[in-house]
Enzyme design. Structure first.
Site, PDB file in Angstrom:
ATOM      1  N   GLY A  57       5.930   1.916   3.423  1.00  0.00           N
ATOM      2  CA  GLY A  57       4.978   1.058   3.504  1.00  0.00           C
ATOM      3  C   GLY A  57       4.029   0.383   4.107  1.00  0.00           C
ATOM      4  N   HIS A  58       4.940   1.876   5.272  1.00  0.00           N
ATOM      5  CA  HIS A  58       4.294   1.094   6.719  1.00  0.00           C
ATOM      6  C   HIS A  58       3.984   2.024   7.753  1.00  0.00           C
ATOM      7  CE1 HIS A  58       3.332  -1.003  10.376  1.00  0.00           C
ATOM      8  NE2 HIS A  58       2.802  -1.975  10.081  1.00  0.00           N
ATOM      9  N   PHE A  59       3.305   3.230   6.979  1.00  0.00           N
ATOM     10  CA  PHE A  59       2.556   3.417   6.601  1.00  0.00           C
ATOM     11  C   PHE A  59       2.361   5.417   6.387  1.00  0.00           C
ATOM     12  CE2 PHE A  59       0.453   1.534   9.657  1.00  0.00           C
ATOM     13  CZ  PHE A  59       0.315   0.419   9.723  1.00  0.00           C
TER      14      PHE A  59
END
Length: 153
Positions: A57-59
């Protein structure tokens, strides 16, 4: 230029880190600590890989290692230096974060990078320790902070 303090522990490997810190995957954020010196300094090593959960999720389109994880890596390095350097203490002991001050993020860290957490003691009062940390990739500072921790039984 003053002489460096003598090295008292050449290297702390992952097995010893696991015996020293309570952290486990996915929150154990250092792979080894090298060059622990008598003045309570040393260097934590983190090999950043694309397989780490934070990159989901990052990224997803441009993976960047989160700055807060670098600060935690500094704190874990400080914990290993503190616990390993104190003689006559029962191990393992818990280490709790006290403070984060003067934190700056300077450059992004990507998968494939190796972070070196250069920590040195600023102050110590009984079981409380304060360190300055510089996170470096290829000799370039990518983050820095002062971190405080407390050793407990």
């Amino acid at each position: 230029m003053s002489e460096e303090s003598p090295v008292i522990i050449e290297a702390v490997d992952i097995n010893t880190i696991l015996k020293t810190l309570p952290h486990r995957y996915p929150f154990l954020l250092i792979d080894r600590v090298v060059g622990i010196r008598k003045d309570f300094s040393g260097v934590g090593i983190k090999n950043v890989t694309i397989n780490e959960p934070c990159f989901l999720g990052h990224f997803p389109e441009r993976p960047v290692y989160p700055g807060v994880l670098m600060i935690e890596g500094m704190a874990q390095t400080a914990g290993v230096i503190g616990i390993s350097s104190v003689e006559g203490t029962e191990k393992p002991r818990a280490v709790y974060f006290l403070t984060i001050d003067k934190c700056k993020f300077r450059k992004p860290v990507m998968p494939g990078d190796t972070i070196e957490y250069h920590l040195h003691l600023i102050n110590r009062k009984r079981a409380m320790w304060w360190f300055h940390g510089d996170a470096k990739v290829n000799g370039v500072t990518v983050a820095e902070a002062d971190v405080g921790a407390m050793l407990t039984d």
